[in-house]
Write an enzyme that holds these catalytic residues in place. Structure first.
Site, PDB file in Angstrom:
ATOM      1  N   SER A 146       0.828  -1.194   0.000  1.00 10.34           N
ATOM      2  CA  SER A 146       0.000   0.000   0.000  1.00 10.34           C
ATOM      3  C   SER A 146       0.871   1.256   0.000  1.00 10.34           C
ATOM      4  CB  SER A 146      -0.958  -0.038   1.196  1.00 10.34           C
ATOM      5  OG  SER A 146      -1.958   0.938   1.089  1.00 10.34           O
ATOM      6  N   GLU A 240     -10.190  -4.212  -5.507  1.00 11.36           N
ATOM      7  CA  GLU A 240      -9.712  -3.044  -4.760  1.00 11.36           C
ATOM      8  C   GLU A 240      -9.606  -1.832  -5.684  1.00 11.36           C
ATOM      9  OE1 GLU A 240      -5.571  -2.783  -3.458  1.00 11.36           O
ATOM     10  OE2 GLU A 240      -5.312  -4.874  -4.066  1.00 11.36           O
ATOM     11  N   HIS A 270      -7.551  -5.480  -0.668  1.00 11.17           N
ATOM     12  CA  HIS A 270      -6.319  -4.723  -0.447  1.00 11.17           C
ATOM     13  C   HIS A 270      -5.397  -5.411   0.566  1.00 11.17           C
ATOM     14  CE1 HIS A 270      -3.923  -1.082  -0.613  1.00 11.17           C
ATOM     15  NE2 HIS A 270      -3.999  -0.928   0.698  1.00 11.17           N
TER      16      HIS A 270
END
Length: 303
Positions: A146, A240, A270
């Site tokens: 991320s 996602e 995610h």
């Protein structure tokens, strides 16, 4: 079809509201993420050793019989304002164990108290600390998820721009690559994403980039010159909002001559890899990542 475990975890993570709704409270969200991470247990065959990588608090995660002259450098996710070595200790321990390589996981400075470029500076400092400790750049793989995936890719570009030695490879899990928020999947996957569907409705990104242009290559690697980067493995879930961030970066990297592989996991969410003790899809993903890490380090070990 996703596993029963994946379906159940989607429901659970949606209820965690990790990124808040509307206005967010960094302190509250940080505590919530730390509590949620209790499910992600440390691999039993990995030892944790606290350390400082230059000025950056960090920890080594060391599997038994791992090679001392190789390293996986890991940057945790959490939208640049939360997350820590503790929240990602389980994930990183499994990556270290499956790859047979000790991992250095760091606590880079977080926004909004320390906005860009503070976190990236800490990532660079930790990488240079590994080099100064005697580890060859060709025996280092950098990884992150991320926001940590964003920092991983930004690190590669910053090192290349500074004419510094590059690592053997990089792994980016659900990376954020476009903080200008132009990806179509931000809309088309919003109803499917249990975590990030509302992240654009608050001030997380402005608090991180402050007055900087969101197209800055160290903020949004999608807009960087990607020539000369090392091999990259990208994982992203089909469910996602960051799907297009991963796909478009992979396409741009490939066009720039980079050896890049983008793997889309059907109906996954995610950073599903963080649930490796619970999720069969996560175990498959970790095995694939470990193969990538070993293959690039072994190639350089044989030189």
């Amino acid at each position: 079809m996703p596993s029963i475990q994946a379906s159940a975890l989607k429901f659970w993570v949606k209820r965690q509201h990790l990124f808040g709704s509307g206005e967010y409270d960094p302190q509250v969200q940080r505590i919530r993420m730390e509590k949620a991470s209790s499910l992600m247990i440390l691999h039993r065959n990995v030892q944790v050793v606290p350390v400082h990588a230059d000025s950056v608090p960090a920890e080594w995660l060391i599997p038994k019989d791992s090679l001392a002259d190789c390293a996986l450098l890991y940057f945790h996710g959490g939208a640049w304002f939360m997350g820590s070595t503790a929240t990602h200790r389980g994930l990183v321990s499994y990556l270290a164990y499956e790859s047979g390589v000790r991992a250095l996981s760091i606590n880079y400075r977080l926004a909004p108290e320390n906005p860009f470029p503070a976190g990236l500076e800490d990532c660079i400092a930790s990488y240079e600390w590994l080099l100064e400790s005697g580890i060859s750049p060709q025996k280092i793989v950098v990884a992150g998820d991320s926001a940590g995936g964003n920092l991983t890719l930004a690190l590669l570009v910053a090192l290349r721009d500074a004419d510094k030695p590059l690592p053997a490879g990089a792994v980016a899990l659900s990376p954020v690559t476009d903080l200008a928020l132009t990806g179509e999947s931000l809309i088309t996957r919003a109803h499917l994403d249990p975590i990030l569907s509302n992240i654009g409705s608050n001030s997380i990104i402005p608090d991180y980039i402050t007055a900087y242009d969101p197209h800055h290559p160290y903020i949004s690697p999608l807009y960087a010159d990607l020539r000369g980067l090392p091999p990259i493995l990208i994982h992203v879930g089909d469910h996602e909002t960051l799907l297009d961030d991963a796909l478009r970066f992979g396409e741009c990297a490939r066009a720039a001559g980079v050896d890049v592989q983008t793997v889309v996991w059907p109906e996954m969410f995610h950073v599903f890899q963080i649930f490796v003790p619970l999720l069969p899809e996560a175990r498959q993903a970790i095995a694939q990542i470990a193969t990538f890490i070993r293959s690039h380090l072994e190639t350089n070990l044989s030189l």
